[in-house]
Structure formats: C-alpha cells, structure tokens
Scaffold this motif. Structure first.
Motif, PDB file in Angstrom:
ATOM      1  N   CYS A 122       0.893  -1.208  -0.063  1.00 60.02           N
ATOM      2  CA  CYS A 122       0.207  -0.013   0.155  1.00 60.02           C
ATOM      3  C   CYS A 122       1.036   1.226   0.027  1.00 60.02           C
ATOM      4  N   HIS A 164      -9.252  -3.552  -2.233  1.00 59.56           N
ATOM      5  CA  HIS A 164      -8.162  -2.625  -1.724  1.00 59.56           C
ATOM      6  C   HIS A 164      -8.786  -1.079  -1.697  1.00 59.56           C
ATOM      7  N   HIS A 168     -10.280   1.336   1.530  1.00 55.46           N
ATOM      8  CA  HIS A 168      -9.828   2.711   1.809  1.00 55.46           C
ATOM      9  C   HIS A 168     -10.746   3.739   2.124  1.00 55.46           C
TER      10      HIS A 168
END
Length: 210
Positions: A122, A164, A168
């Motif tokens: 990340c 992913h 967030h």
C-alpha cells in the motif's frame, strides 16, 4: 469556527505540491469513513482532482489511489494497471491490464466463496508487504467520472485492486486483513519472497493460506 468546505480544501491541495503527497498510516483520515460523493465538488474541480490523482498514482508508482490517501475524505478512487509482470505471475495471480477507471461511491460484494492469498502492499504503508486473502471474484457497483453507473464483475488481481481501494473509503487498511506473520520489508521481499505465490513464505514464516 465552521469547518472548511471540502471544495476549498481540494482547491488548496491542488494549488500545492505535485504530484500530490500520499498520506501515510497514522493519519486519522485513513481511519475514518469517507463522505459519499453527492456533488460537494463542481464538475470542473472534480475533473482536476481526478487528473491530479491519476498523475500521483503513476508517480508513486501504484495501481490504485483512494481520495483519503491524499487527505480528501471523499468516496472516490482511481485505478489503472499496466500489469507488466512475468507470464508466470500473470497466470497465477490473474493479473491482467486494467484501463484507467474512476470509481465514485464504490461498493463490492463477493461472487462465489473462493478466496486467494498473495502479498500486497500500500502506498500509505511504505516499505512493507503482507499476505492478504481476498475474494477472488467480486461484483463492483459505482459511478464513473460522468456519473454513469458501473456494475461489473472483476476477477483475479483486478478484483484485489478494487477491494483494496474500496476498503480505503471505509477507513480500512490492508494490514487489517493481513496475515501479520507474513509482514515483510521491501528488502525481504526482494531477497526471499519473489515467487508467484506466498506458499514458501507461509511455510517459512508459519502462517496459513487458503
């Protein structure tokens, strides 16, 4: 004192450093649910923000960037992946090129029960990677940059990117879903765990993969 309007915050951000600096773990904006986009930014400002996010994603470099990662608490993300990887990796991970996409107010749901585990990193957690088991196939619903509905299934690595980046927007980092015994530095990844699958790492570090 009244809060600064989001549009003013974005204007200030776009007037500053470029590429946009990526917010790192420890900043509260990464741990708070982002606002649903409902017109807080005028179309021209939204377009400028998307353009800046794309440039910053490329510069990082990364295959996705969510607005909270640049300090903007808005349910907005961009993804793009040239998938320039060896054929063995492409085959095992299902990593295929993805064109540039804008995801506004995205949500996903699993399609089927199969999960796949791979090392993942990340931009907001620099220098580290860890194994994350994610849904191998998901159905994504969102709006694009023109407000048109998106309803599409993603598989393999593109499904991982979608999960992913959408995570967030809920204040979730990949580490929240990771097998922490797999946590590895950039050096360890380069020297030890370059295999297409994390099976060797699982055996050596003592964790399980589905």
């Amino acid at each position: 004192m009244s809060p600064v309007p989001l549009s003013d915050r974005v204007e200030e951000l776009l007037a500053g450093e470029h590429p946009l600096p990526v917010v790192e773990a420890g900043d509260p904006v990464l741990r708070s649910p982002a606002q649903t986009y409902d017109g807080q930014l005028a179309p021209a400002l939204l377009e400028r923000l998307i353009t800046a996010m794309r440039a910053s994603m490329h510069a990082a470099p990364g295959v996705g960037l969510a607005a909270p990662q640049i300090g903007v608490p808005l349910r907005l993300a961009v993804i793009e992946d040239a998938a320039e990887v060896p054929d063995e990796v492409r085959l095992v991970r299902g990593r295929v090129p993805q064109p540039f996409r804008v995801l506004i107010n995205p949500s996903y749901e699993p399609v089927g029960a199969h999960r796949a585990a791979f090392f993942e990193g990340c931009l907001s957690v620099p220098g580290l990677q860890a194994v994350v088991a994610r849904h191998e196939r998901v159905r994504l619903r969102a709006l694009d940059e023109r407000g048109r509905p998106v309803d599409e299934e993603f598989t393999g690595w593109p499904a991982r990117i979608v999960q992913h980046e959408t995570d967030h927007l809920h204040g979730t980092l990949y580490l929240d879903r990771a097998e922490l015994r797999s946590l590895s530095t950039r050096t360890a990844m380069a020297e030890r765990w370059t295999q297409p699958t994390p099976d060797l790492a699982a055996s050596a570090l003592g964790f399980s993969v589905p």
